[in-house]
Motif scaffolding. Structure first.
Motif, PDB file in Angstrom:
ATOM      1  N   VAL A  21      55.566  80.612  15.884  1.00  0.00           N
ATOM      2  CA  VAL A  21      54.229  80.318  15.353  1.00  0.00           C
ATOM      3  C   VAL A  21      53.225  81.382  15.802  1.00  0.00           C
ATOM      4  N   LEU A  22      53.290  81.786  17.049  1.00  0.00           N
ATOM      5  CA  LEU A  22      52.373  82.818  17.544  1.00  0.00           C
ATOM      6  C   LEU A  22      52.532  84.126  16.770  1.00  0.00           C
ATOM      7  N   LEU A  23      53.767  84.456  16.430  1.00  0.00           N
ATOM      8  CA  LEU A  23      54.010  85.701  15.699  1.00  0.00           C
ATOM      9  C   LEU A  23      53.643  85.564  14.228  1.00  0.00           C
ATOM     10  N   ARG A  24      54.030  84.456  13.615  1.00  0.00           N
ATOM     11  CA  ARG A  24      53.864  84.309  12.166  1.00  0.00           C
ATOM     12  C   ARG A  24      52.476  83.848  11.765  1.00  0.00           C
ATOM     13  N   SER A  25      51.679  83.372  12.713  1.00  0.00           N
ATOM     14  CA  SER A  25      50.314  82.950  12.390  1.00  0.00           C
ATOM     15  C   SER A  25      49.296  84.044  12.684  1.00  0.00           C
ATOM     16  N   ALA A  26      49.749  85.192  13.136  1.00  0.00           N
ATOM     17  CA  ALA A  26      48.819  86.268  13.501  1.00  0.00           C
ATOM     18  C   ALA A  26      48.358  87.032  12.259  1.00  0.00           C
ATOM     19  N   ARG A  27      47.064  87.214  12.122  1.00  0.00           N
ATOM     20  CA  ARG A  27      46.524  88.092  11.073  1.00  0.00           C
ATOM     21  C   ARG A  27      46.300  89.502  11.600  1.00  0.00           C
ATOM     22  N   HIS A  28      46.209  89.615  12.901  1.00  0.00           N
ATOM     23  CA  HIS A  28      46.093  90.938  13.518  1.00  0.00           C
ATOM     24  C   HIS A  28      46.766  90.873  14.880  1.00  0.00           C
ATOM     25  N   ALA A  29      47.023  92.045  15.444  1.00  0.00           N
ATOM     26  CA  ALA A  29      47.702  92.105  16.736  1.00  0.00           C
ATOM     27  C   ALA A  29      47.343  93.400  17.433  1.00  0.00           C
ATOM     28  N   PRO A  41      51.698 105.083  27.083  1.00  0.00           N
ATOM     29  CA  PRO A  41      51.470 104.004  26.123  1.00  0.00           C
ATOM     30  C   PRO A  41      50.108 104.184  25.446  1.00  0.00           C
ATOM     31  N   PHE A  42      50.075 103.927  24.159  1.00  0.00           N
ATOM     32  CA  PHE A  42      48.849 104.012  23.373  1.00  0.00           C
ATOM     33  C   PHE A  42      48.694 102.692  22.632  1.00  0.00           C
ATOM     34  N   ALA A  43      47.569 102.016  22.843  1.00  0.00           N
ATOM     35  CA  ALA A  43      47.351 100.696  22.246  1.00  0.00           C
ATOM     36  C   ALA A  43      46.290 100.777  21.155  1.00  0.00           C
ATOM     37  N   SER A  44      46.489  99.977  20.111  1.00  0.00           N
ATOM     38  CA  SER A  44      45.529  99.915  19.016  1.00  0.00           C
ATOM     39  C   SER A  44      45.596  98.517  18.402  1.00  0.00           C
ATOM     40  N   ARG A  45      44.824  98.304  17.358  1.00  0.00           N
ATOM     41  CA  ARG A  45      44.833  97.021  16.668  1.00  0.00           C
ATOM     42  C   ARG A  45      45.298  97.245  15.235  1.00  0.00           C
ATOM     43  N   VAL A  46      46.138  96.320  14.736  1.00  0.00           N
ATOM     44  CA  VAL A  46      46.664  96.424  13.380  1.00  0.00           C
ATOM     45  C   VAL A  46      46.607  95.061  12.699  1.00  0.00           C
ATOM     46  N   LEU A  47      46.517  95.081  11.372  1.00  0.00           N
ATOM     47  CA  LEU A  47      46.670  93.864  10.589  1.00  0.00           C
ATOM     48  C   LEU A  47      48.153  93.535  10.497  1.00  0.00           C
ATOM     49  N   SER A  77      55.436  97.575  20.816  1.00  0.00           N
ATOM     50  CA  SER A  77      55.237  96.197  21.254  1.00  0.00           C
ATOM     51  C   SER A  77      54.032  95.615  20.539  1.00  0.00           C
ATOM     52  N   LEU A  78      54.163  94.361  20.125  1.00  0.00           N
ATOM     53  CA  LEU A  78      53.055  93.626  19.522  1.00  0.00           C
ATOM     54  C   LEU A  78      52.619  92.511  20.449  1.00  0.00           C
ATOM     55  N   LEU A  79      51.323  92.367  20.636  1.00  0.00           N
ATOM     56  CA  LEU A  79      50.767  91.251  21.394  1.00  0.00           C
ATOM     57  C   LEU A  79      50.038  90.347  20.424  1.00  0.00           C
ATOM     58  N   THR A  80      50.508  89.096  20.301  1.00  0.00           N
ATOM     59  CA  THR A  80      49.889  88.119  19.412  1.00  0.00           C
ATOM     60  C   THR A  80      49.529  86.868  20.201  1.00  0.00           C
ATOM     61  N   GLY A  81      48.590  86.105  19.661  1.00  0.00           N
ATOM     62  CA  GLY A  81      48.123  84.898  20.335  1.00  0.00           C
ATOM     63  C   GLY A  81      46.643  85.016  20.627  1.00  0.00           C
ATOM     64  N   GLU A  82      45.858  84.106  20.062  1.00  0.00           N
ATOM     65  CA  GLU A  82      44.409  84.182  20.183  1.00  0.00           C
ATOM     66  C   GLU A  82      43.884  83.303  21.312  1.00  0.00           C
TER      67      GLU A  82
END
Length: 249
Positions: A21-29, A41-47, A77-82
């Motif tokens: 659910v955390l992965l599939r309910s994410a609109r951005h990460a 490591p380089f971090a950014s935000r994606v839809l 790596s993707l970080l999801t969860g609001e």
């Protein structure tokens, strides 16, 4: 010295469901890649959207730093969860280690991915067909779930992928499935929003279906519901959704 107890709990079905659910309910990460020039490591935000098999999909500009990094090294790596109010560390989040696969226009999955992405991000229609934009499918290899304080789990990538022989058939009929369901039950989306206690952010609509569940969207809000068992075809999806909308609570 005594061995320290492991901080990880045994991964159970509840943990797997929460991770999905955390992965599939994410609109951005947040996405982390390895910068080719330095290895840092380089971090950014994606839809984010999901393909029919639950694999996360991103749409990125080839001019961006994270796209150039993925072209050199597909690990990400993707970080999801609001988070909500209060301590952000008290809310569940999922870190998914993935291998990125570019999806060119010639790829047979391209049209499907484009349709599913726009259903979740309609504003992306402004730039989705620009020649410097492309999709990546981010195949999960493993994941780390933090369900809140004292609730840490390790997951295999397959825990996050929909393993169903019906995926392609369901993908081919996904739009028709939702259209027919709404035509037969004009109030189904309103009923679902009520039953699932969706935030009162406006009207809700079904924006995606797959063997494992369905997605609903209202403005910038997204709601994911996971079925108890995998649906075997489009009719099974409609039956599951109808039972959720109209069964006695």
């Amino acid at each position: 010295m005594k061995d320290q107890p492991s901080p990880l709990r045994e991964t159970d079905d509840d943990a797997r469901k929460l991770a999905r659910v955390l992965l599939r309910s994410a609109r951005h990460a947040a996405i982390a890649v390895l910068a080719p020039e330095t290895g840092f490591p380089f971090a950014s935000r994606v839809l984010v959207a999901t393909d029919i098999d639950g694999i996360p999909v991103i749409l990125v500009s080839q001019l961006s730093a994270h796209t150039k990094a993925l072209a050199r090294d597909p690990r990400a790596s993707l970080l999801t969860g609001e988070p909500g109010k209060g301590d952000p560390l008290a809310y569940p989040r999922l870190t998914t280690q993935c291998l990125a696969e570019p999806i060119e226009h010639s790829n047979p999955f391209y049209a499907r991915i484009r349709t599913r992405f726009l259903a979740r991000h309609p504003k992306a229609k402004l730039y989705i067909d620009f020649p410097d934009f492309l999709f990546f499918r981010l195949k999960p290899e493993q994941a780390s779930l933090n369900g809140g304080f004292g609730r840490a789990y390790q997951l295999d990538g397959n825990d996050l992928v929909i393993q169903s022989a019906a995926n392609e058939e369901i993908a081919a009929r996904a739009i028709e499935t939702v259209r027919d369901l709404v035509e037969r039950h004009p109030d189904v989306e309103e009923s679902l929003a009520t039953r699932l206690k969706a935030p009162e952010s406006g009207s809700w609509r079904i924006c995606g279906v797959d063997s494992s569940g369905f997605d609903m969207i209202s403005g910038d809000s997204l709601l994911r519901y996971e079925f108890e068992t995998l649906a075997v075809d489009a009719d099974h999806i409609c039956s599951n959704i109808s039972k959720i909308a109209y069964s006695i609570p």
